[in-house]
Design a protein around this motif. Structure first.
Motif, PDB file in Angstrom:
ATOM      1  N   CYS A 234      48.907  47.910  13.402  1.00 51.76           N
ATOM      2  CA  CYS A 234      49.881  48.603  14.259  1.00 51.76           C
ATOM      3  C   CYS A 234      49.190  49.156  15.498  1.00 51.76           C
ATOM      4  CB  CYS A 234      50.573  49.730  13.490  1.00 51.76           C
ATOM      5  SG  CYS A 234      51.550  49.103  12.112  1.00 51.76           S
ATOM      6  N   ASP A 237      48.851  46.407  17.869  1.00 46.87           N
ATOM      7  CA  ASP A 237      50.105  46.110  18.558  1.00 46.87           C
ATOM      8  C   ASP A 237      50.335  47.095  19.700  1.00 46.87           C
ATOM      9  OD1 ASP A 237      50.498  44.101  16.766  1.00 46.87           O
ATOM     10  OD2 ASP A 237      52.016  45.167  15.562  1.00 46.87           O
ATOM     11  N   VAL A 238      50.063  48.375  19.415  1.00 46.75           N
ATOM     12  CA  VAL A 238      50.281  49.401  20.431  1.00 46.75           C
ATOM     13  C   VAL A 238      49.321  49.192  21.605  1.00 46.75           C
ATOM     14  CG1 VAL A 238      50.305  51.887  20.902  1.00 46.75           C
ATOM     15  CG2 VAL A 238      51.208  51.026  18.739  1.00 46.75           C
ATOM     16  N   GLU A 241      50.733  46.545  23.702  1.00 49.87           N
ATOM     17  CA  GLU A 241      51.825  47.099  24.520  1.00 49.87           C
ATOM     18  C   GLU A 241      51.301  47.955  25.666  1.00 49.87           C
ATOM     19  OE1 GLU A 241      55.036  47.587  20.801  1.00 49.87           O
ATOM     20  OE2 GLU A 241      54.356  49.338  21.921  1.00 49.87           O
ATOM     21  N   LEU A 243      49.659  51.051  25.431  1.00 50.41           N
ATOM     22  CA  LEU A 243      49.529  52.509  25.263  1.00 50.41           C
ATOM     23  C   LEU A 243      48.126  52.917  24.802  1.00 50.41           C
ATOM     24  CD1 LEU A 243      52.890  53.720  23.636  1.00 50.41           C
ATOM     25  CD2 LEU A 243      51.935  54.361  25.860  1.00 50.41           C
ATOM     26  N   GLU A 315      51.838  60.027  22.491  1.00 55.70           N
ATOM     27  CA  GLU A 315      52.785  58.923  22.612  1.00 55.70           C
ATOM     28  C   GLU A 315      52.319  57.713  21.784  1.00 55.70           C
ATOM     29  OE1 GLU A 315      53.424  57.928  26.718  1.00 55.70           O
ATOM     30  OE2 GLU A 315      54.971  56.446  26.204  1.00 55.70           O
ATOM     31  N   ALA A 316      51.033  57.420  21.899  1.00 55.13           N
ATOM     32  CA  ALA A 316      50.481  56.293  21.138  1.00 55.13           C
ATOM     33  C   ALA A 316      50.603  56.549  19.641  1.00 55.13           C
ATOM     34  CB  ALA A 316      49.023  56.063  21.520  1.00 55.13           C
ATOM     35  N   ARG A 319      54.266  56.035  18.635  1.00 52.08           N
ATOM     36  CA  ARG A 319      54.616  54.614  18.649  1.00 52.08           C
ATOM     37  C   ARG A 319      53.979  53.893  17.452  1.00 52.08           C
ATOM     38  NH1 ARG A 319      58.042  50.781  18.917  1.00 52.08           N
ATOM     39  NH2 ARG A 319      57.252  48.783  19.678  1.00 52.08           N
ATOM     40  N   THR A 320      52.735  54.227  17.176  1.00 55.12           N
ATOM     41  CA  THR A 320      52.057  53.595  16.054  1.00 55.12           C
ATOM     42  C   THR A 320      52.817  53.872  14.759  1.00 55.12           C
ATOM     43  OG1 THR A 320      49.947  53.986  17.152  1.00 55.12           O
ATOM     44  CG2 THR A 320      49.853  53.395  14.834  1.00 55.12           C
ATOM     45  N   LEU A 323      55.995  51.770  14.518  1.00 58.75           N
ATOM     46  CA  LEU A 323      55.701  50.387  14.113  1.00 58.75           C
ATOM     47  C   LEU A 323      55.278  50.326  12.651  1.00 58.75           C
ATOM     48  CD1 LEU A 323      53.715  48.822  17.104  1.00 58.75           C
ATOM     49  CD2 LEU A 323      56.062  48.339  16.358  1.00 58.75           C
TER      50      LEU A 323
END
Ligand code: SAH
Ligand code: SAH
Lengths: 351, 351
Positions: A234, A237-238, A241, A243, A315-316, A319-320, A323
Motif C-alpha cells: 500500500c 501504491d501511495v 500516486e 504522496l 495525508e500519506a 491514504r495508506t 488503501l
C-alpha cells in the motif's frame, strides 16, 4: 536523539487505548500462569513492607492496569497465605509504568483505575537503558513491546549495502537482511536484560509476553508478516500516486523484529543474569487476527500509523490506511493459509 | 472527583513553562540556603546508595529541574566531603516529580534536562494525600504550591451562609470568610504534613517555599491581593457584558489561601512530626511584580486562566484577560502603594 515509536495516544476512536483488546487477551490467559509462578517461584521478604512492580512498555493503558493488578493480586494471595496477615494492611505496592518519554502519559495518569490500591509512578525513557535504581524492583513485566528494536538495523536503509532492504520489515527471505535484524535484536535484547538485571532484586521475577516466530518459519509466512507486506504494498501504491517519495520509501523500514524462539533463548542465556523458569507457547482467543478488513486496518493504524505519519505526513498515512482496508479482501485467501505465529510467555528469575 | 487546578500546559507562548521566571527567582536565591541546610542538617547514610528526592507541585517544568538539581548538587558535595568518594559513581538519585494527575506530565517528560544524572518518576495525585511509599523519601521540596487549597472552603459559595463570599478570594476583610479559608488551610496543610511525615525517612528534610502574608496584613492590602481583586472586577465586567452568569460568578471563589506566618507555624507545630529548622522571610529579585500591564496579564493568564476557562468557558476567559490588561493602568498607583507580601523559606526536619 534516536527516533521513538509510540502507540496512538489519547482516548479517541483512533487511539491505542481503544484498540488493544488483542493484546489484552494475552494478559487474560497469562493471569493464571503469572499467579502460579508468583505463588511457587517468588520469595517474599516479609520483613519489608514494600513491593515494587514495573511494566515496561506500558503504553497509555488500559492493558497495563490489568497486567499489574494480576501481579498484585497474586503477590497479595501468597503473602496472605504465608503470613496469615492481610496484605492490604501490610504491603505497600508501588507500580512503575515505563514507556518512551513521548508516550502519552497524560492519558495513562488520567485513566488510572479509581479503585487502585498502589502508588503510581510514570517512568519515562527507553527500556533498553536503565530507568530504575539498582535492586529496586521485585517483579517486572513487559508485554507486546520487545519486538520493537531501538533503531532500524545498520545497512538496511542503505541502497549500497548488501543488507539493503527494499521491503519494510524483515520478511525472512533475504539472509543479509535477516542477519542485520538479528544482530540489532541481540544488541537490544542484551541491553534490556542487562538493565533489568541491575534493577531487579535477587530472586525477582521478570515476565515477558508477546509475539515471536516459531523456529523454521519465516515472518512473511505468518499472518502478521503478510499484513506488513500488505502495508508495504500500500505504501508503494501511495508512492506511485505521488504522496510519498519513492526513494525515501525504498529506504524506509520498521524497527521491529519478532525474533525466533531459539534466538530469544540464546540472548537470555548469553546474558547470564537470569534463570529461565518458563518459555512457553501461549494461546489466546484473539490470537490470529479476524479476517476482517476494517479491524485489520484499524489495528494497523493505531500501531503503525504514528510511525508512518511522522515519516511521510498525515495525508500519506490516511491514504495508506484507506488503501490498506480497500485492498485487504485481495489477501484474505492468503491470510487464511498463513503459518501460525507464536505468542510467548517467558518467566525469568534473577539469579 | 474534586476539581483540580493546574497551570497552563505545553510549551507555547501562553504556557506556565514559558512564564515562570517569577517563581524561578525564588529558587535561585534559595539555592544557597538549601545547600547550607543540607550540608549541616542532613545525615547521609553512606551504607545506602539510594537517594530519593521529590518535588511536590512540580508543574510542567522547567523550575522543578532547577530545584531538584540544587538539592542533588548539595547532597553530592556533602557526600564527597564526608566519604572522599565520587558521588556520581556511588549514589543513585531518584527524582519523583509530583503534581495533580491532570498536570501536563507529557511536557515535563519531553523537556527533561538532557544532562540529568538521575532516575525520573512522574507521580500523579494530590499532595494532600499519600503519593509515595512509607519511609521512601530523603528530601522533599515544594515551591509556590501550598497556597492552593484542596477545595473552595465550605459555606463560601453559599449565598445563605454567613461565610458567603462575594469576592473571588480571601481578601481579609470579612471575618467569617477569613475563618472559613483558614479552617480549610488547616485541614489541607495538616494533611500535607501528615502524608509527608509518613513518606520521609527519619532525619529527612522538607523544604517549603512560596508566598505567605505577614501577620497583621490583609491579603487585599498586598499587591497579589489587589491583583486578585482586579481580576474579580474584570470578571464582574464580563458578567455584565453577558458572557458570564452573574449568579454563578457570585458563588465563584479561588481555592487559594496564602496563609499568615503565625497560621503556617501553628499547623506545623500541631502536626508534631517535624522540627522547624528554619522559617524565614526570603527576598528575590522579582519579588514584587513589575508594574507592567502586559506582564501582569500574562502571569494572571497562565496561573488562573485554566480555572476560569474550565468554569466559564474560553471566550469568557479571553475577554477577562483582555479587560485585565486594558484596565490594569487604573490600579497601578494603588499597586505602587501596596503593603509588602512575603516569600517564605521553611525547612523542616522529620523527627
Ligand atoms: N525502547 C522502549 N522503551 C520503552 N517503551 C518502548 C520501547 N519500545 C517500544 N516501547 C513501547 O512499547 C509499547 C508497545 S504496545 C504494548 C502496550 C502494552 N504493554 C500492552 O500489552 O497492551 C508502546 O507503548 C511503545 O511505546
Ligand atoms: N493538591 C495538589 N497536589 C499536587 N499538586 C498541586 C496541588 N495543588 C496545586 N498543585 C500544583 O502546584 C503547582 C503550582 S505552580 C508551581 C510550580 C513549581 N513548583 C514552581 O515553583 O515553578 C501547579 O502545577 C499545581 O498543579
Amino acid at each position: 536523539m534516536a527516533p521513538t515509536y509510540t502507540m496512538a495516544g489519547g482516548k479517541g476512536p483512533n487511539s491505542y487505548s481503544q484498540h488493544s483488546t488483542y493484546q489484552r487477551a494475552l494478559l487474560e490467559v497469562a493471569k493464571e500462569k503469572i499467579s502460579e509462578a508468583i505463588s511457587t517461584k517468588l520469595e517474599i521478604n516479609s520483613a519489608s513492607n514494600r513491593f515494587n512492580i514495573a511494566d515496561f512498555g506500558c503504553s497509555t493503558g488500559p492493558n497495563t492496569f490489568l497486567a499489574v493488578q494480576n501481579i498484585i493480586d497474586a503477590v497479595g494471595q501468597k503473602y496472605g497465605k504465608e503470613t496469615q496477615l492481610n496484605p492490604g494492611d501490610n504491603i505497600e505496592f508501588h507500580v512503575l509504568f515505563n514507556d518512551h518519554s513521548n508516550n502519552d502519559f497524560n492519558t495513562l495518569f488520567q485513566t488510572l483505575p479509581p479503585t487502585k490500591r498502589y502508588f503510581v509512578s510514570g517512568v519515562p525513557g527507553s527500556f533498553f537503558g536503565r530507568v530504575l535504581p539498582q535492586d529496586s524492583l521485585h517483579v517486572g513485566h513487559c508485554s507486546y513491546s520487545l519486538h520493537w528494536l531501538s533503531q532500524v538495523p545498520k545497512g538496511i536503509a542503505d541502497q549500497n549495502s548488501p543488507a539493503w532492504n527494499k521491503d519494510i520489515h524483515c520478511t525472512g527471505f533475504s539472509e543479509e537482511v535477516a542477519e542485520a535484524y538479528l544482530d540489532q535484536f541481540k544488541i537490544d535484547m542484551g541491553s534490556f536484560l542487562r538493565a533489568r538485571g541491575e534493577e531487579l532484586v535477587s530472586g525477582g521475577l521478570l515476565f515477558l509476553l508477546g509475539s515471536c516466530v516459531p523456529d523454521g518459519v519465516k515472518m512473511s509466512e505468518t499472518m502478521k508478516g503478510m499484513l506488513l507486506d500488505h502495508l508495504g504494498n500500500c505504501l508503494n501504491d501511495v508512492a506511485k500516486e505521488g504522496l510519498i517519495n519513492e526513494e525515501e520509501l525504498d529506504s524506509f523500514n520498521f524497527p521491529i523484529y519478532p525474533a525466533h524462539v531459539a534466538e530469544f533463548k540464546s540472548v537470555i542465556e548469553d546474558n547470564g543474569c537470569f534463570t529461565i523458569e518458563a518459555f512457553e507457547k501461549i494461546s489466546h482467543a484473539n490470537e490470529e487476527f479476524p479476517l476482517d478488513p476494517e479491524f485489520l486496518a484499524t489495528t494497523n493504524r493505531v500501531t503503525f500509523g504514528g510511525v508512518i505519519e511522522s515519516r511521510f505526513g498525515k495525508e500519506a498515512m490516511e491514504r495508506t490506511n484507506e488503501l490498506y482496508e480497500k485492498k485487504c479482501p485481495e489477501i484474505l485467501p492468503e491470510l487464511a493459509n498463513a503459518k501460525s505465529g507464536m505468542q510467548f510467555f517467558i518467566m525469568l528469575r534473577r539469579n
